[in-house]
Scaffold this motif. Structure first.
Motif, PDB file in Angstrom:
ATOM      1  N   PHE A  53       0.831  -1.197   0.000  1.00 11.17           N
ATOM      2  CA  PHE A  53       0.000   0.000   0.000  1.00 11.17           C
ATOM      3  C   PHE A  53       0.866   1.247   0.000  1.00 11.17           C
ATOM      4  O   PHE A  53       0.639   2.187  -0.766  1.00 11.17           O
ATOM      5  N   ASP A  54       1.891   1.217   0.871  1.00 12.48           N
ATOM      6  CA  ASP A  54       2.831   2.323   0.960  1.00 12.48           C
ATOM      7  C   ASP A  54       3.430   2.631  -0.409  1.00 12.48           C
ATOM      8  O   ASP A  54       3.420   3.766  -0.896  1.00 12.48           O
ATOM      9  N   ARG A  55       3.923   1.564  -1.044  1.00 14.77           N
ATOM     10  CA  ARG A  55       4.592   1.718  -2.336  1.00 14.77           C
ATOM     11  C   ARG A  55       3.645   2.265  -3.382  1.00 14.77           C
ATOM     12  O   ARG A  55       3.950   3.207  -4.112  1.00 14.77           O
ATOM     13  N   GLU A  56       2.449   1.668  -3.443  1.00 14.69           N
ATOM     14  CA  GLU A  56       1.484   2.090  -4.458  1.00 14.69           C
ATOM     15  C   GLU A  56       1.088   3.542  -4.261  1.00 14.69           C
ATOM     16  O   GLU A  56       0.967   4.313  -5.215  1.00 14.69           O
ATOM     17  N   LEU A  57       0.886   3.919  -2.993  1.00 13.59           N
ATOM     18  CA  LEU A  57       0.452   5.276  -2.705  1.00 13.59           C
ATOM     19  C   LEU A  57       1.516   6.277  -3.116  1.00 13.59           C
ATOM     20  O   LEU A  57       1.224   7.299  -3.764  1.00 13.59           O
ATOM     21  N   ARG A  58       2.764   5.973  -2.781  1.00 11.38           N
ATOM     22  CA  ARG A  58       3.828   6.902  -3.141  1.00 11.38           C
ATOM     23  C   ARG A  58       3.964   7.016  -4.640  1.00 11.38           C
ATOM     24  O   ARG A  58       4.130   8.110  -5.189  1.00 11.38           O
ATOM     25  N   ALA A  59       3.858   5.863  -5.328  1.00 12.95           N
ATOM     26  CA  ALA A  59       3.965   5.902  -6.785  1.00 12.95           C
ATOM     27  C   ALA A  59       2.837   6.735  -7.373  1.00 12.95           C
ATOM     28  O   ALA A  59       3.032   7.516  -8.317  1.00 12.95           O
ATOM     29  N   MET A  60       1.656   6.585  -6.790  1.00 12.27           N
ATOM     30  CA  MET A  60       0.514   7.321  -7.314  1.00 12.27           C
ATOM     31  C   MET A  60       0.684   8.821  -7.114  1.00 12.27           C
ATOM     32  O   MET A  60       0.372   9.616  -8.006  1.00 12.27           O
ATOM     33  N   PHE A 105       8.296  13.310  -3.952  1.00  7.22           N
ATOM     34  CA  PHE A 105       6.923  13.590  -4.361  1.00  7.22           C
ATOM     35  C   PHE A 105       6.800  14.747  -5.322  1.00  7.22           C
ATOM     36  O   PHE A 105       5.824  14.853  -6.024  1.00  7.22           O
ATOM     37  N   ASN A 160       8.503   2.630 -11.523  1.00  5.36           N
ATOM     38  CA  ASN A 160       8.054   4.013 -11.681  1.00  5.36           C
ATOM     39  C   ASN A 160       8.399   4.568 -13.051  1.00  5.36           C
ATOM     40  O   ASN A 160       7.619   5.318 -13.640  1.00  5.36           O
ATOM     41  N   ILE A 171       1.948   5.394   7.157  1.00  2.99           N
ATOM     42  CA  ILE A 171       0.780   5.338   6.285  1.00  2.99           C
ATOM     43  C   ILE A 171      -0.207   6.433   6.655  1.00  2.99           C
ATOM     44  O   ILE A 171      -0.853   7.023   5.786  1.00  2.99           O
ATOM     45  N   LEU A 201       1.027   9.485   4.948  1.00  5.33           N
ATOM     46  CA  LEU A 201       0.738   9.460   3.514  1.00  5.33           C
ATOM     47  C   LEU A 201      -0.733   9.752   3.246  1.00  5.33           C
ATOM     48  O   LEU A 201      -1.074  10.494   2.326  1.00  5.33           O
TER      49      LEU A 201
END
Lengths: 445, 508
Positions: A419-426, B172, B206, B427, B430
């Motif tokens: 989830f962490d990875r996906e969120l950051r990528a998004m 980011f 990415n 999390i 985020l």
């Protein structure tokens, strides 16, 4: 938990528990037709009528290895065809016989030509009749006309045309009896042609007609549905359908299937796909099905053996039956798969109640070698069908139940990371898109 | 116009005088921007000026003059001098001052990098560039144009650990998409070098899935490495792209046909030939262009996809054969080392699968199942895996047996709780970020122009009809026309929003 029971009942000896020795029962029953011995072609063929008899005989002739059986089957096929009007099949059979059966079984051109001529005349006649009916617009006669055409084509082996004509009667059916009649014909043709999707749809159609379903028809429809599921490799559904067939079927559907077949197909599919409780309730305790099972006593024995965990004898019966089952047109493609599934089921069921199992004894019980057994178990464990681990050094199988708590922690951490990875990528991608957009907007201004 | 001594003096005086606070600095910057041309024409005579200025106090002025000095061609003898002076400046300059003129700062850093590479001593540039990144960034989440250069120097000088320290920051904000692609590509290579395959996979992913209007050569190279790292780390490769991958990538990374190559290459060469473009990328473009025109160019990705197929059969011999046959292709992409690692990972994976089914197994059996040559080899492999922590086992040499153990992690220690807690905090942080982004976007006028608002009733209903999932999926394209039309509506909307907000709060 178990009391030392010396006095009363006998203690089952160790060898018997582990080695599953089968006690020798007498086999002085009347000879069953599908059995371990070589197939008696005449008796087998006597179970069927109509076109399926010929098709089955030809199939046997193709697949069996023994020339004597082949010739026997071809001879019977020749006789059968001579009684009918299918000249094309006739020529085929003669080609296969190739003169090996003597002058009586050679190509009888005279007969073939006579039949063909008759067929032409009949066809013209039928066509004229049908046209007459069509101009008169009498529904019932048109329906009869198409039906006759269908019968005619069927007798002459033109299955596609026959099917088309039967289906055309659909528009002229008035009562539910007509519809059922049409459905049954269509089903018969579809089975002969091997198009089992049509079978399912027509069975559905027939079952939906509100009234007019007598028990025999219901039994027939269930058989047909079972066959189509079997062909579609849906063994569980096929088993259920076959097991629901009532004893009223009797010998009424011999143009498609015999009651022995119902018993065989139903039992094998059930063994391969049902779990233990379902097997008991639907097969062993099923009074209706018992009548069918009486016709194939070997299969009845084998089911009982499986249920009482006498796996060695069960698998032995199966082995014996294999050659004959391979000669059956519907079962031929599925024998291997079913056998494999039954064997895996047996292995899984054997290991289920134990915490640890000695592989030597298990190999005895299944009549194989330890290395072979190890390989099979490895495959089952990799497919997650057995929860166990093999101790190859001591040749013991240990049951292993996954630790839920650790498993949960692992999964949680993993999901969190993903989830962490996906969120950051998004967020990064969103930023890129925004940047692009700003650039375009800036350029335009 | 000649710069006579008077102007020079005034320049120095200005710089010295106006380096006090932010107001003065902005004034100074404007002044310097006007003098920029003058400085460039007199670049050769500016060196003595530098001695009169203190770089830590007068950073902005020093920067302008230094940049003007270095913008011309540099002779080989002067390179060393240049490197030293720039490095010294970077170390002592004031971060807030140089942020007022980022392009100048970037430009001198890039000069530094070029010279360091020419001198064939990339390690000299690593530390200065690291400092420069930290000074230029407004926050650790920002990716500057210097990041890829820094990573390139780390790669060339093999200072992987320093590179890793920068890679650990989450990024980011991005200035230029091109920077991001290069950053992720080089970053992926550094992680591969340090065997941190998970992070490498993330970075390469990415690049491959980033939004890009046309396929870039970086994406193609990154895709090849992505396939290989995926095989090593995960043991499989999914050829289907996630939904958010750009259509350009999806089209081209499947089947790189010849005409597309030419088209894309020309476009790429056009947009990327700039002093800031890394040399490697240019080389790739040139090579591809030459080979496309000179011979039958076969799709660069095909060997890799075939490798995936032979890997999935599970037979080591097949994979080895395939690698042997296509050695040249892999070597020309500089991926041969990685491909060899893929082959050895197959053994690992097969042994790991054995731990799932066996409690104890003899070394000979392991060798047979995994297709190794002897029990000794099997022992070596198992030993290595135990040391690297890939499996938990003990080897009994007397019997030649391996006993597989369970993962001893019981998830009961304080460290584990801390780890969990930390992850939760992360999390939450985020999620908060996403929520703020969501809020910012929902007030954006161009977004509001795109959303279909049903007017009616009182203002309060308006808020309900905007659905939040719409937000992050909306694509920003062609907003100009709609923007101008949207303005009156949005003013109304914003007003009514505020209105109903107050209304809802009972402030009415």
């Amino acid at each position: 938990m178990e009391a030392e029971d010396d006095a009363a009942g006998a203690i089952i000896g160790d060898e018997e528990i582990y080695a599953n020795v089968r006690d020798e029962t007498d086999s002085q029953r009347h000879r069953p037709i599908i059995s371990g011995e070589q197939l008696d072609v005449e008796a087998y063929a006597a179970l069927y009528t109509g076109r399926t008899k010929t098709t089955r005989l030809l199939f046997i002739a193709d697949k069996c290895g023994a020339p004597s059986m082949e010739l026997e089957a071809l001879r019977m096929a020749y006789d059968e065809i001579k009684k009918g009007e299918n000249t094309q099949l006739f020529r085929e059979v003669v080609g296969k016989i190739n003169g090996r059966l003597g002058p009586n079984y050679a190509l009888d051109d005279a007969w073939a030509d006579a039949v063909d001529r008759r067929a032409e005349l009949k066809k013209d006649k039928l066509e004229n009749e049908l046209n007459a009916y069509r101009t008169n617009l009498i529904k019932e006669s048109i329906r009869m006309g198409y039906n006759d055409f269908g019968d005619f084509y069927y007798a002459h082996g033109q299955l596609g045309e026959a099917f088309k004509n039967y289906v055309r009667t659909r528009d002229y059916c008035t009562t539910s009896k007509h519809i059922i009649h049409m459905c049954l014909n269509a089903i018969l043709l579809s089975i002969e042609m091997g198009q089992f999707t049509h079978v399912t749809s027509y069975v559905g159609k027939a079952e939906q007609t509100a009234d007019g379903l007598d028990p025999v028809t219901i039994a027939k429809l269930r058989c047909a549905a079972g066959l189509s599921h079997l062909e579609g490799k849906k063994y569980k559904l096929a088993a259920r359908k076959f097991l629901e067939v009532g004893p009223e079927l009797g010998n009424n559907y011999t143009e498609v299937i015999s009651p022995q077949d119902v018993a065989t197909y139903g039992s094998l599919c059930a063994l391969a796909s049902f779990d233990r409780s379902e097997l008991k309730s639907k097969v062993i305790d099923n009074t209706n099905f018992r009548n069918f099972l009486e016709l194939v006593p070997e299969i009845r024995e084998l089911i009982n053996d499986f249920h009482t965990s006498h796996y060695a004898s069960c698998l032995e019966y199966l082995g014996n039956l294999k050659t004959n089952l391979l000669l059956d047109i519907h079962l031929h493609d599925h024998v291997e798969t079913l056998y494999e599934q039954i064997r895996s089921k047996a292995l899984i069921q054997y290991t289920l109640p134990f915490v640890s199992v000695d592989l030597n004894m298990m190999a005895n019980a299944f009549n194989t070698s330890v290395t072979g057994l190890e390989k099979e178990l490895e495959a089952l464990i990799t497919n997650d069908q057995i929860q166990a681990r093999i101790d190859s050094h001591n040749k013991i199988l240990y049951a292993r139940h996954a630790d839920q708590r650790n498993g949960t922690f692992q999964r949680v951490l993993q999901t969190g990371n993903e989830f962490d990875r996906e969120l950051r990528a998004m967020l990064l991608r969103a930023n890129l898109i925004k940047h692009d957009y700003n650039l375009k907007a800036a350029r335009k201004h | 116009m000649n710069l006579n001594m008077n102007s020079v003096e005034s320049l120095v005086a200005q710089i010295q005088g106006l380096s006090g606070n932010i107001g003065e600095l902005t004034q100074l910057r404007n002044y310097l921007m006007q003098c920029d041309d003058l400085l460039r024409t007199e670049s050769t005579r500016l060196a003595p000026l530098l001695t009169e200025l203190d770089p830590s106090v007068h950073s902005l002025g020093y920067l302008y003059i230094l940049e003007a000095c270095t913008c011309g061609t540099i002779l080989k003898e002067e390179a060393n001098e240049l490197v030293l002076s720039v490095a010294r400046f970077i170390n002592v300059c004031a971060a807030d001052q140089i942020r007022l003129a980022p392009e100048k700062f970037i430009s001198i850093c890039k000069r530094l990098k070029e010279q360091v590479v020419l001198l064939e001593d990339p390690m000299r540039g690593v530390a200065p560039l690291l400092t420069s990144i930290r000074k230029l960034q407004s926050s650790t989440e920002q990716l500057t144009t210097l990041h890829p250069d820094f990573l390139l120097l780390c790669l060339m000088s093999k200072c992987y650990k320093t590179g890793l320290s920068v890679l650990e920051d989450d990024v980011f904000e991005v200035d230029q998409p091109r920077d991001l692609f290069l950053y992720c590509y080089y970053g992926g290579m550094i992680c591969i070098g340090q065997k941190k395959f998970r992070k490498a996979l993330e970075l390469l992913h990415n690049v491959v899935t980033a939004p890009m209007p046309i396929i870039s050569a970086i994406a193609v190279e990154a895709y090849k490495k992505y396939i290989l790292v995926s095989l090593i780390h995960l043991g499989q490769f999914a050829t289907s792209f996630p939904k958010y991958t750009s259509s350009a990538a999806q089209r081209n990374l499947k089947n790189f046909s010849q005409s597309r190559i030419i088209h894309d290459l020309l476009h790429l060469a056009k947009i990327s030939y700039a002093p800031a473009c890394p040399d490697r990328l240019l080389h790739i473009c040139m090579d591809l262009a030459l080979s496309t025109f000179s011979k039958q160019w076969d799709s660069g990705i095909f060997p890799y996809l075939e490798l995936v197929n032979s890997y999935s059969t599970g037979k080591v011999s097949e994979v080895e054969n395939y690698v042997q046959m296509n050695k040249d292709k892999f070597e020309s992409d500089n991926n041969l080392g990685l491909v060899k690692q893929v082959v050895s990972s197959m053994y690992k994976r097969n042994i790991q699968r054995l731990t799932q089914t066996y409690l104890t197994l003899s070394l000979q059996d392991i060798a047979n199942t995994v297709q190794l040559n002897s029990a000794k080899e099997a022992e070596m492999h198992v030993l290595q895996m135990i040391q690297e922590g890939d499996i938990y086992a003990t080897i009994n040499q007397k019997d030649g047996m391996v006993r597989f153990l369970e993962d001893p992690e019981q998830y009961k220690t304080c460290e584990m709780i801390e780890h969990l807690d930390f992850s939760i905090q992360r999390i939450m942080m985020l999620s908060k970020k996403v929520t703020t982004m969501n809020e910012v976007m929902s007030c954006d006028p161009s977004y509001l122009g795109k959303v279909h608002i049903q007017l009616g009733g009182n203002g309060r209903d308006l808020i309900m009809t905007i659905s939040t999932p719409f937000l992050l999926n909306s694509t920003y394209e062609g907003g100009e026309k709609e923007q101008s039309m949207a303005l009156p509506m949005t003013c109304e909307f914003l007003f009514s929003r505020k209105f109903s907000f107050y209304y809802g709060r009972g402030w009415y």
